[in-house]
Motif scaffolding. Structure first.
Motif, PDB file in Angstrom:
ATOM      1  N   GLY A  15       0.865  -0.987   0.315  1.00 47.61           N
ATOM      2  CA  GLY A  15       0.060  -0.374  -0.131  1.00 47.61           C
ATOM      3  C   GLY A  15       0.871   1.265  -0.361  1.00 47.61           C
ATOM      4  N   VAL A  16       2.584   1.464   0.717  1.00 43.13           N
ATOM      5  CA  VAL A  16       2.841   2.352   1.059  1.00 43.13           C
ATOM      6  C   VAL A  16       3.385   2.392  -0.636  1.00 43.13           C
ATOM      7  CG1 VAL A  16       5.534   3.078   1.996  1.00 43.13           C
ATOM      8  CG2 VAL A  16       3.555   2.490   3.191  1.00 43.13           C
ATOM      9  N   LEU A  17       4.254   1.368  -1.152  1.00 43.19           N
ATOM     10  CA  LEU A  17       4.515   1.533  -2.071  1.00 43.19           C
ATOM     11  C   LEU A  17       3.393   2.288  -3.945  1.00 43.19           C
ATOM     12  CD1 LEU A  17       6.871  -1.487  -2.793  1.00 43.19           C
ATOM     13  CD2 LEU A  17       7.247   0.753  -2.445  1.00 43.19           C
ATOM     14  N   GLY A  18       2.100   1.983  -3.247  1.00 41.61           N
ATOM     15  CA  GLY A  18       1.341   2.585  -4.274  1.00 41.61           C
ATOM     16  C   GLY A  18       1.397   3.622  -4.389  1.00 41.61           C
TER      17      GLY A  18
ATOM     18  N   GLY B  90      -7.904   1.600  -1.212  1.00 39.89           N
ATOM     19  CA  GLY B  90      -7.333   0.567  -2.296  1.00 39.89           C
ATOM     20  C   GLY B  90      -8.825   0.808  -2.858  1.00 39.89           C
ATOM     21  N   VAL B  91      -9.589   0.213  -2.550  1.00 44.09           N
ATOM     22  CA  VAL B  91     -10.732   0.105  -2.734  1.00 44.09           C
ATOM     23  C   VAL B  91     -11.362   1.308  -3.380  1.00 44.09           C
ATOM     24  CG1 VAL B  91     -13.576  -0.210  -2.675  1.00 44.09           C
ATOM     25  CG2 VAL B  91     -11.252  -1.548  -2.301  1.00 44.09           C
ATOM     26  N   PHE B  92     -11.143   2.551  -2.921  1.00 50.44           N
ATOM     27  CA  PHE B  92     -11.173   3.943  -3.249  1.00 50.44           C
ATOM     28  C   PHE B  92     -11.237   4.190  -4.896  1.00 50.44           C
ATOM     29  CE2 PHE B  92     -11.286   8.649  -4.216  1.00 50.44           C
ATOM     30  CZ  PHE B  92     -12.922   8.818  -4.183  1.00 50.44           C
ATOM     31  N   LEU B  93      -9.755   4.127  -5.217  1.00 49.98           N
ATOM     32  CA  LEU B  93      -8.431   3.758  -5.845  1.00 49.98           C
ATOM     33  C   LEU B  93      -8.952   3.541  -7.095  1.00 49.98           C
ATOM     34  CD1 LEU B  93      -5.494   5.253  -4.097  1.00 49.98           C
ATOM     35  CD2 LEU B  93      -7.046   6.535  -5.747  1.00 49.98           C
ATOM     36  N   LEU B  94      -8.927   1.878  -6.198  1.00 57.81           N
ATOM     37  CA  LEU B  94      -9.199   1.354  -8.084  1.00 57.81           C
ATOM     38  C   LEU B  94     -10.973   1.028  -8.584  1.00 57.81           C
ATOM     39  CD1 LEU B  94      -7.831  -2.276  -6.258  1.00 57.81           C
ATOM     40  CD2 LEU B  94      -7.133  -1.228  -7.899  1.00 57.81           C
ATOM     41  N   THR B  95     -11.454   1.244  -7.786  1.00 54.09           N
ATOM     42  CA  THR B  95     -13.109   1.733  -8.411  1.00 54.09           C
ATOM     43  C   THR B  95     -12.979   3.236  -8.988  1.00 54.09           C
ATOM     44  OG1 THR B  95     -14.093   2.871  -6.176  1.00 54.09           O
ATOM     45  CG2 THR B  95     -14.096   0.145  -6.603  1.00 54.09           C
ATOM     46  N   HIS B  96     -12.616   4.187  -8.853  1.00 55.16           N
ATOM     47  CA  HIS B  96     -13.112   5.368  -9.449  1.00 55.16           C
ATOM     48  C   HIS B  96     -12.170   6.289 -10.300  1.00 55.16           C
ATOM     49  CE1 HIS B  96     -15.627   5.785  -5.494  1.00 55.16           C
ATOM     50  NE2 HIS B  96     -16.549   6.468  -6.159  1.00 55.16           N
ATOM     51  N   LEU B  97     -11.040   5.311 -10.423  1.00 49.37           N
ATOM     52  CA  LEU B  97      -9.465   5.499 -10.957  1.00 49.37           C
ATOM     53  C   LEU B  97     -10.039   5.106 -12.489  1.00 49.37           C
ATOM     54  CD1 LEU B  97      -6.623   5.913  -9.237  1.00 49.37           C
ATOM     55  CD2 LEU B  97      -8.044   7.626 -10.507  1.00 49.37           C
TER      56      LEU B  97
ATOM     57  N   SER C 201      -2.035   0.880  -9.141  1.00 43.38           N
ATOM     58  CA  SER C 201      -3.497   0.524  -9.063  1.00 43.38           C
ATOM     59  C   SER C 201      -3.263  -1.497  -8.707  1.00 43.38           C
ATOM     60  CB  SER C 201      -4.647   0.776 -10.563  1.00 43.38           C
ATOM     61  OG  SER C 201      -4.120   0.070 -11.423  1.00 43.38           O
ATOM     62  N   LEU C 202      -2.546  -1.555  -9.517  1.00 42.83           N
ATOM     63  CA  LEU C 202      -1.748  -3.268  -9.290  1.00 42.83           C
ATOM     64  C   LEU C 202      -1.019  -3.138  -8.537  1.00 42.83           C
ATOM     65  CD1 LEU C 202      -0.011  -3.327 -13.183  1.00 42.83           C
ATOM     66  CD2 LEU C 202      -1.459  -5.053 -11.927  1.00 42.83           C
ATOM     67  N   LEU C 203      -0.353  -2.578  -7.309  1.00 41.07           N
ATOM     68  CA  LEU C 203      -0.160  -2.545  -5.805  1.00 41.07           C
ATOM     69  C   LEU C 203      -1.145  -2.350  -5.260  1.00 41.07           C
ATOM     70  CD1 LEU C 203       3.308   0.035  -6.082  1.00 41.07           C
ATOM     71  CD2 LEU C 203       3.752  -2.266  -5.905  1.00 41.07           C
ATOM     72  N   PHE C 204      -1.479  -1.443  -4.828  1.00 37.27           N
ATOM     73  CA  PHE C 204      -3.335  -1.560  -4.242  1.00 37.27           C
ATOM     74  C   PHE C 204      -3.989  -2.610  -4.534  1.00 37.27           C
ATOM     75  CE2 PHE C 204      -2.543   3.423  -4.524  1.00 37.27           C
ATOM     76  CZ  PHE C 204      -2.934   3.392  -3.262  1.00 37.27           C
ATOM     77  N   PHE C 205      -4.239  -3.114  -6.129  1.00 32.90           N
ATOM     78  CA  PHE C 205      -5.141  -4.502  -6.079  1.00 32.90           C
ATOM     79  C   PHE C 205      -4.154  -5.525  -5.040  1.00 32.90           C
ATOM     80  CE2 PHE C 205      -5.083  -8.829  -8.219  1.00 32.90           C
ATOM     81  CZ  PHE C 205      -7.003  -8.707  -7.835  1.00 32.90           C
ATOM     82  N   THR C 206      -2.424  -5.511  -5.231  1.00 31.59           N
ATOM     83  CA  THR C 206      -2.410  -6.689  -4.126  1.00 31.59           C
ATOM     84  C   THR C 206      -2.248  -6.262  -2.779  1.00 31.59           C
ATOM     85  OG1 THR C 206      -0.618  -6.859  -6.414  1.00 31.59           O
ATOM     86  CG2 THR C 206       0.133  -7.635  -3.963  1.00 31.59           C
ATOM     87  N   ALA C 207      -2.047  -5.266  -2.230  1.00 34.79           N
ATOM     88  CA  ALA C 207      -2.616  -5.509  -1.055  1.00 34.79           C
ATOM     89  C   ALA C 207      -3.790  -5.665  -0.110  1.00 34.79           C
ATOM     90  CB  ALA C 207      -1.822  -3.236  -0.701  1.00 34.79           C
ATOM     91  N   VAL C 208      -4.270  -4.840  -1.291  1.00 34.75           N
ATOM     92  CA  VAL C 208      -6.328  -5.186  -0.975  1.00 34.75           C
ATOM     93  C   VAL C 208      -6.518  -7.018  -1.262  1.00 34.75           C
ATOM     94  CG1 VAL C 208      -8.921  -5.086  -1.435  1.00 34.75           C
ATOM     95  CG2 VAL C 208      -7.039  -3.078  -1.324  1.00 34.75           C
ATOM     96  N   ALA C 209      -5.521  -7.648  -1.607  1.00 32.24           N
ATOM     97  CA  ALA C 209      -5.988  -8.645  -1.530  1.00 32.24           C
ATOM     98  C   ALA C 209      -4.935  -9.384  -0.645  1.00 32.24           C
ATOM     99  CB  ALA C 209      -5.497  -9.754  -3.047  1.00 32.24           C
TER     100      ALA C 209
END
Length: 94
Positions: free
Chosen positions: A16-19, A86-93, A53-61
């Protein structure tokens, strides 16, 4: 299982920090670069958003897998630092 969950928590927190760093660092690089071409700037922002978004997806999973076995404080950190942004950025971007 609890030790594995805590390890996954720290790994997901680092993703998440890397994202966030990828999003802010690459976007700042796009913003402050002296490129005059619109397509180059668009490509630069697209790379920043895709990488973050790839980094956030990994973090959320990873945090979703470990959520049930975490203590209450780490669950709150997981929700407010990793999952909700992470979910906010993945769904709204996209």
């Amino acid at each position: 299982m609890k030790k594995i969950a805590i390890f996954l928590f720290w790994v997901s927190l680092s993703f998440g920090v890397l994202g966030w760093l990828a999003l802010t660092g690459l976007s700042a690089d796009c913003y402050f670069s002296s490129k005059a071409d619109q397509s180059d700037a668009t490509r630069c922002y697209a790379i920043a958003l895709t990488l973050s978004s790839l980094l956030f997806f990994t973090a959320v999973a990873l945090s979703a897998i470990a959520y049930l076995w975490l203590p209450f404080k780490k669950q709150r950190l997981t929700v407010f630092i990793v999952i909700l942004p992470g979910v906010f950025l993945l769904t709204h971007l996209f």
